[in-house]
Scaffold this active site. Sequence first.
Site, PDB file in Angstrom:
ATOM      1  N   CYS A  81      -6.899  -8.835  -9.107  1.00 46.86           N
ATOM      2  CA  CYS A  81      -5.646  -8.149  -8.776  1.00 46.86           C
ATOM      3  C   CYS A  81      -4.457  -9.092  -8.652  1.00 46.86           C
ATOM      4  O   CYS A  81      -3.310  -8.641  -8.583  1.00 46.86           O
ATOM      5  CB  CYS A  81      -5.813  -7.356  -7.482  1.00 46.86           C
ATOM      6  SG  CYS A  81      -7.124  -6.114  -7.561  1.00 46.86           S
ATOM      7  N   CYS A 213      -4.896   4.453   0.194  1.00 49.50           N
ATOM      8  CA  CYS A 213      -5.558   3.656  -0.836  1.00 49.50           C
ATOM      9  C   CYS A 213      -4.703   3.620  -2.097  1.00 49.50           C
ATOM     10  O   CYS A 213      -4.186   4.655  -2.527  1.00 49.50           O
ATOM     11  CB  CYS A 213      -6.918   4.251  -1.185  1.00 49.50           C
ATOM     12  SG  CYS A 213      -8.027   4.485   0.229  1.00 49.50           S
ATOM     13  N   SER A 214      -4.561   2.450  -2.703  1.00 49.81           N
ATOM     14  CA  SER A 214      -3.816   2.362  -3.956  1.00 49.81           C
ATOM     15  C   SER A 214      -4.610   3.045  -5.069  1.00 49.81           C
ATOM     16  O   SER A 214      -5.839   2.999  -5.094  1.00 49.81           O
ATOM     17  CB  SER A 214      -3.553   0.903  -4.324  1.00 49.81           C
ATOM     18  OG  SER A 214      -4.771   0.185  -4.472  1.00 49.81           O
ATOM     19  N   HIS A 344      -0.996   0.622  -8.983  1.00 47.86           N
ATOM     20  CA  HIS A 344      -1.647  -0.682  -9.039  1.00 47.86           C
ATOM     21  C   HIS A 344      -2.373  -0.894 -10.368  1.00 47.86           C
ATOM     22  O   HIS A 344      -3.601  -0.945 -10.404  1.00 47.86           O
ATOM     23  CB  HIS A 344      -2.612  -0.801  -7.859  1.00 47.86           C
ATOM     24  CG  HIS A 344      -3.272  -2.136  -7.714  1.00 47.86           C
ATOM     25  ND1 HIS A 344      -2.736  -3.314  -8.193  1.00 47.86           N
ATOM     26  CD2 HIS A 344      -4.462  -2.481  -7.131  1.00 47.86           C
ATOM     27  CE1 HIS A 344      -3.556  -4.308  -7.918  1.00 47.86           C
ATOM     28  NE2 HIS A 344      -4.599  -3.833  -7.272  1.00 47.86           N
TER      29      HIS A 344
END
Length: 397
Positions: A81, A213-214, A344
């Site tokens: 990430c 939560c992404s 994301h």
Amino acid sequence: MKAYIVGVGMTKFEKPETRDWQYWDMAKEAGTAALADAGTAYGQVEQVAAGYCFQASTAGQRAAYELGLTGVPVYNVNNNCATGSTALMLARQFVEGGASDCVLALGFEKMKRGALGAGGDGDFATSPVARHYGVMAARHGFEATPPTAQIFGNAAREHMERYGTTPAQLAAVAAKNHTHSTSNPNAQFQDAYTPEDILAARPVHTPLTKLQCSPTSDGAAAAVVASEAFVDRHGLAGRAVEITAQAMTTDTAESFASGSCVDVVGRPMSRAAARQVYAASGLTADDLDVIELHDCFSINELLTYEALGLCDEGDSGKLVESGATTYGGRWVVNPSGGLISKGHPLGATGLAQAAELTWQLRGEAGPRQVPGARVGLAHNIGLGGAAVVTLLTRPES
């Protein structure tokens, strides 16, 4: 030698399969926007750092070819990430080291719907984060919930047990970021929610709900990084934002020694990267105006407050509850909506943070503008692990 961001661009972040496009289409859109923002032709770019996680080898070339076939080197970057910020770091190093005057950092991701797995092509034993999940399993077991939500959810449980952090404080993080996203046309979600809405959403792994939560996302972002000589030669001083300091750290023994999910998800390496950046720049958390940080889950925003020195260890729940991290408070954290609401797409996330901060420091962020912003900090992590902290400043006019 100094390095400056002189142009940024990004696509709208979207739910996977929303648009009929390929990763090279989104990369072309973001890259073209960044070059236009810099008033720079692709022919002036000397190197390209292209970041992604889920596309095949040399996808960076396939993406960059949409911008031009000039034969320049293209480096393919994958750092989980933290991939986008890693691409930016390579671009900065090329410029600061004198290898190039103009470098394009490009990040993109075309993802699948649904929660991320544990990596390793479906084989947990070969996953590069198996050691991290092993720490979690030894203390909490391993359940059927999505593994990334599970390890961060367990970090939240530990933080609550250790410091008295409450579900309402976790929900306050998500409510803040969802509210911020309503002013960001590039955000995947643009709906405001109350903390009560957040708590009432579908549970993912207690105490985390879906709205904390992404999501998985499609999208791309890009930044043109240039030397001081290039800035002067092309009259870009009015567009330039200085990369004043930047650091990347990886896991150390501290990450695993405690057997705690709070440590294994990255607080120690984030703290180390922040300390390096503060030491190199001579600035502290008190000097920051605007922050884009890696809120992949609401708990990680709280852990990052502590790692960046915004508050003492254990006080992050109280900090968000006080209003110190939104408009009218001491800092504005994630004015873009953050990962939770902006989205994301892994390879693009770090560069989208840089784009948001560049707009903020130029005074171009529109309705989400942080008044008088002159110093910005980006924080981007990837399990496995990497933490990149970047400090940007607007030069005095």
